[in-house]
Design a protein around this motif. Structure first.
Motif, PDB file in Angstrom:
ATOM      1  N   SER A  35       0.827  -1.204   0.000  1.00 25.96           N
ATOM      2  CA  SER A  35       0.000   0.000   0.000  1.00 25.96           C
ATOM      3  C   SER A  35       0.859   1.250   0.000  1.00 25.96           C
ATOM      4  N   VAL A  36       0.271   2.341  -0.503  1.00 19.25           N
ATOM      5  CA  VAL A  36       0.913   3.646  -0.450  1.00 19.25           C
ATOM      6  C   VAL A  36       0.450   4.359   0.821  1.00 19.25           C
ATOM      7  N   VAL A  37       1.382   4.905   1.575  1.00 20.90           N
ATOM      8  CA  VAL A  37       1.052   5.668   2.771  1.00 20.90           C
ATOM      9  C   VAL A  37       0.549   7.042   2.334  1.00 20.90           C
ATOM     10  N   LEU A  38      -0.672   7.385   2.725  1.00 23.20           N
ATOM     11  CA  LEU A  38      -1.258   8.655   2.300  1.00 23.20           C
ATOM     12  C   LEU A  38      -0.998   9.785   3.293  1.00 23.20           C
ATOM     13  N   TRP A  39      -0.688   9.434   4.536  1.00 22.90           N
ATOM     14  CA  TRP A  39      -0.467  10.441   5.586  1.00 22.90           C
ATOM     15  C   TRP A  39       0.749  10.022   6.393  1.00 22.90           C
ATOM     16  N   ASN A  40       1.653  10.968   6.645  1.00 22.94           N
ATOM     17  CA  ASN A  40       2.872  10.666   7.400  1.00 22.94           C
ATOM     18  C   ASN A  40       2.618   9.841   8.661  1.00 22.94           C
ATOM     19  N   SER A  48       4.700  10.075   3.810  1.00 19.88           N
ATOM     20  CA  SER A  48       3.591   9.864   2.892  1.00 19.88           C
ATOM     21  C   SER A  48       4.160   9.679   1.486  1.00 19.88           C
ATOM     22  N   GLY A  49       3.558   8.765   0.748  1.00 21.03           N
ATOM     23  CA  GLY A  49       4.077   8.416  -0.579  1.00 21.03           C
ATOM     24  C   GLY A  49       4.900   7.150  -0.563  1.00 21.03           C
ATOM     25  N   SER A  50       5.310   6.701   0.643  1.00 18.10           N
ATOM     26  CA  SER A  50       6.086   5.464   0.748  1.00 18.10           C
ATOM     27  C   SER A  50       5.210   4.255   0.480  1.00 18.10           C
ATOM     28  N   VAL A  51       5.812   3.195  -0.052  1.00 20.30           N
ATOM     29  CA  VAL A  51       5.115   1.926  -0.253  1.00 20.30           C
ATOM     30  C   VAL A  51       5.524   0.981   0.871  1.00 20.30           C
ATOM     31  N   VAL A  52       4.532   0.402   1.561  1.00 19.18           N
ATOM     32  CA  VAL A  52       4.816  -0.462   2.707  1.00 19.18           C
ATOM     33  C   VAL A  52       4.126  -1.808   2.531  1.00 19.18           C
ATOM     34  N   VAL A  85      -2.250  -3.847  -2.975  1.00 10.47           N
ATOM     35  CA  VAL A  85      -2.222  -4.471  -4.295  1.00 10.47           C
ATOM     36  C   VAL A  85      -0.988  -5.358  -4.394  1.00 10.47           C
ATOM     37  N   LYS A  86      -0.936  -6.132  -5.455  1.00 10.14           N
ATOM     38  CA  LYS A  86       0.240  -6.974  -5.673  1.00 10.14           C
ATOM     39  C   LYS A  86       1.484  -6.101  -5.885  1.00 10.14           C
ATOM     40  N   LYS A  87       2.638  -6.664  -5.594  1.00 10.39           N
ATOM     41  CA  LYS A  87       3.880  -5.905  -5.695  1.00 10.39           C
ATOM     42  C   LYS A  87       4.103  -5.382  -7.111  1.00 10.39           C
ATOM     43  N   SER A  88       3.660  -6.142  -8.094  1.00 15.36           N
ATOM     44  CA  SER A  88       3.852  -5.736  -9.489  1.00 15.36           C
ATOM     45  C   SER A  88       3.048  -4.480  -9.828  1.00 15.36           C
ATOM     46  N   LYS A  89       1.968  -4.245  -9.090  1.00 20.07           N
ATOM     47  CA  LYS A  89       1.128  -3.070  -9.341  1.00 20.07           C
ATOM     48  C   LYS A  89       1.431  -1.918  -8.401  1.00 20.07           C
ATOM     49  N   SER A  90       2.282  -2.136  -7.402  1.00 26.02           N
ATOM     50  CA  SER A  90       2.500  -1.125  -6.371  1.00 26.02           C
ATOM     51  C   SER A  90       3.201   0.121  -6.916  1.00 26.02           C
ATOM     52  N   ASP A  95       3.063   5.883  -8.233  1.00 29.68           N
ATOM     53  CA  ASP A  95       3.264   6.997  -9.165  1.00 29.68           C
ATOM     54  C   ASP A  95       2.097   7.986  -9.137  1.00 29.68           C
ATOM     55  N   LYS A  96       0.907   7.478  -8.874  1.00 32.14           N
ATOM     56  CA  LYS A  96      -0.282   8.335  -8.837  1.00 32.14           C
ATOM     57  C   LYS A  96      -0.151   9.417  -7.775  1.00 32.14           C
ATOM     58  N   TYR A  97       0.549   9.102  -6.674  1.00 32.79           N
ATOM     59  CA  TYR A  97       0.652  10.029  -5.542  1.00 32.79           C
ATOM     60  C   TYR A  97       2.029  10.684  -5.419  1.00 32.79           C
ATOM     61  N   SER A  98       2.952  10.337  -6.311  1.00 33.48           N
ATOM     62  CA  SER A  98       4.346  10.749  -6.137  1.00 33.48           C
ATOM     63  C   SER A  98       4.553  12.261  -6.223  1.00 33.48           C
ATOM     64  N   GLU A  99       3.837  12.964  -7.135  1.00 30.62           N
ATOM     65  CA  GLU A  99       4.082  14.400  -7.325  1.00 30.62           C
ATOM     66  C   GLU A  99       3.797  15.198  -6.066  1.00 30.62           C
ATOM     67  N   TYR A 100       2.779  14.792  -5.319  1.00 26.49           N
ATOM     68  CA  TYR A 100       2.405  15.543  -4.113  1.00 26.49           C
ATOM     69  C   TYR A 100       2.592  14.699  -2.846  1.00 26.49           C
ATOM     70  N   ALA A 101       3.527  13.749  -2.930  1.00 26.32           N
ATOM     71  CA  ALA A 101       3.729  12.813  -1.823  1.00 26.32           C
ATOM     72  C   ALA A 101       4.033  13.528  -0.504  1.00 26.32           C
ATOM     73  N   THR A 102       4.774  14.620  -0.548  1.00 33.12           N
ATOM     74  CA  THR A 102       5.166  15.308   0.686  1.00 33.12           C
ATOM     75  C   THR A 102       4.357  16.584   0.922  1.00 33.12           C
ATOM     76  N   THR A 103       3.313  16.809   0.137  1.00 32.18           N
ATOM     77  CA  THR A 103       2.574  18.075   0.181  1.00 32.18           C
ATOM     78  C   THR A 103       1.332  17.990   1.059  1.00 32.18           C
ATOM     79  N   TYR A 104       1.241  18.949   1.961  1.00 35.77           N
ATOM     80  CA  TYR A 104       0.077  19.116   2.837  1.00 35.77           C
ATOM     81  C   TYR A 104      -0.438  20.540   2.635  1.00 35.77           C
TER      82      TYR A 104
END
Length: 442
Positions: A35-40, A48-52, A85-90, A95-104
């Motif tokens: 999963s992608v972390v949506l909130w720090n 946020s933006g990390s995959v865990v 999701v599966k690792k292949s789709k992670s 990428d969907k969240y990468s541009e604003y991964a650190t933005t609040y």
């Protein structure tokens, strides 16, 4: 420094259960998805933006169990991550969240609407508070709001609030900034977090019992149902012991809580507990409760100024006095057509020769004896013609039998109430074409 929602380690009982399950299945490192972390998660320095990796999803506790960089397993609220999701789709998901991964963002005005879609006429799903910190997820295409015939400056963003609400918000009244994995601001206009004191929960809700709203209806109408009006059925928050109790019909729960978060207009989420409290007015709150099956429920609760034990005692006295009036006036009543009824002081009765009431009113299986009571009340329109409702519970008959009754100088008048209309504990209308009987007192 910007303060974000902090996470806690897995509680001891959950850790023990997790260890037992994983040990027995031999798959302690089995990952259900990524999963992608949506909130720090600053206490574990997870940006946020990390995959865990995700190991467990609990719909009862509303958490995922994820792995940290140090190999520790922790609980994270479901809303704080994307669906695994599966690792292949992670990577695609990330990428969907990468541009604003650190933005609040910090909200500039009180009551700023967050909408279902990126257009100013879309349904409002949340009202943001001034100074509230939200997560920017990604930019969305939309129509800019107009003012003075000109579009406002800014963009539409998909945002996330700290109670898990996702919506679209236009950025004109937002101040965007960036953070690091520890939650410290690293870029954008300097954000000053104002410390505010929120006393509503402490002053208006905590420390008092909240009862089902049906209690106030019963008390106001004078229709007391002793089977439902129980002082122990209530919702309480014990601040000293940090304990929340919810005891209602079919619900008997208690939890320990660790503070609360204001998540909307007069709305509070208790940390670590599947309950949201919505304050409506000093005597009325709504709680949203998620049961063990994951099904959400909304429960209306009220405060009661009167002493419930005194109300219950008064209702018992009313019932007892009404019955004793019937007993003392007889205690034996007889009808040429409908038999003889003998009442005892202890509420027992014996009724012989009631065959003309079988089976339309009294079942064939009913014995001649049982218990009698006056537990229902009459509406004002009926109270002028009748004294009350006399209830018979026959031995070997499952259902009770009710009669409107009137104590008269020479006896007792009974009217079959099988088809009468009821509203809670109150009879509000007679049945159509009821059997009416008169029993002379002996």
């Amino acid at each position: 420094m910007v303060s974000f929602l902090t996470m806690k380690k897995i509680p001891l009982f959950f850790t023990a259960l997790l260890f037992a399950v994983l040990t027995l299945t031999g798959c302690s490192d089995k990952v259900m998805g990524y999963s992608v972390v949506l909130w720090n998660i600053p206490e574990y320095e997870i940006q946020s933006g990390s995959v865990v990796p995700v190991y467990i999803k609990s719909n009862i506790s509303h958490v995922y169990v994820i792995g940290t960089n140090s190999g520790e397993k922790i609980e994270v609220p479901l809303w704080q991550l994307t669906e695994p999701v599966k690792k292949s789709k992670s990577k695609k998901n990330s990428d969907k969240y990468s541009e604003y991964a650190t933005t609040y963002a910090s909200v500039k005005v009180d009551g700023l609407p967050a909408r279902a879609e990126a257009v100013n006429t879309a349904k409002q799903v949340y009202r943001l508070r001034k100074g509230e910190i939200i997560k920017i997820l990604y930019k969305v295409n939309g129509t800019a709001p107009m003012t003075g015939g000109k579009p406002l400056e800014g963009d539409w963003y998909r945002i996330l609030t700290n109670n898990g609400t996702q919506a679209c918000c236009f950025s004109y009244n937002l101040t965007l900034f960036q953070t690091d994995a520890s939650g410290n601001q690293t870029g954008g206009e300097k954000i000053e977090i104002e410390e505010t004191v929120d006393t509503l929960l402490e002053e208006k809700i905590i420390g008092r019992p909240w009862y089902p709203d049906s209690y106030s209806t019963m008390i106001n109408s004078g229709s007391i149902d002793l089977a439902k009006l129980k002082p122990s059925y209530n919702f309480t928050i014990d601040e000293e012991n940090k304990k929340v109790s919810l005891n209602l019909a079919g619900i008997h729960e208690s939890w320990l809580y660790d503070g609360y978060t204001r998540t909307g207009d007069n709305e509070y989420t208790l940390k670590g507990i599947p309950i949201i409290i919505i304050y409506k007015k000093p005597t009325f709150i709504v709680i949203r409760y998620t049961d063990d099956s994951g099904k959400p429920q909304e429960i209306n609760l009220v405060t009661i100024d009167e002493d419930l034990n005194e109300i219950i005692a008064a209702e018992k006295t009313r019932r007892s006095q009404a019955y004793l009036q019937i007993w003392s006036h007889g205690p034996i009543y007889e009808s040429d057509s409908y038999g003889k009824i003998s009442f005892s002081e202890d509420s027992a009765f014996h009724w012989s020769n009631f065959k003309l009431l079988v089976p339309s009113v009294i079942d064939r299986s009913a014995k001649n004896s049982g218990s009698a009571s006056v537990k229902y009340v009459l509406s004002k329109s009926l109270a002028s013609s009748y004294d009350g409702v006399l209830t018979f519970k026959f031995q070997d008959m499952e259902n009770e039998v009710n009669f409107l009754y009137k104590v008269e100088a020479t006896g007792l008048r009974l009217e079959d109430a099988t088809g009468a209309s009821m509203n809670g504990n109150q009879v509000v209308a007679r049945g159509s074409s009821p059997i009416i009987m008169f029993f002379k007192k002996k």
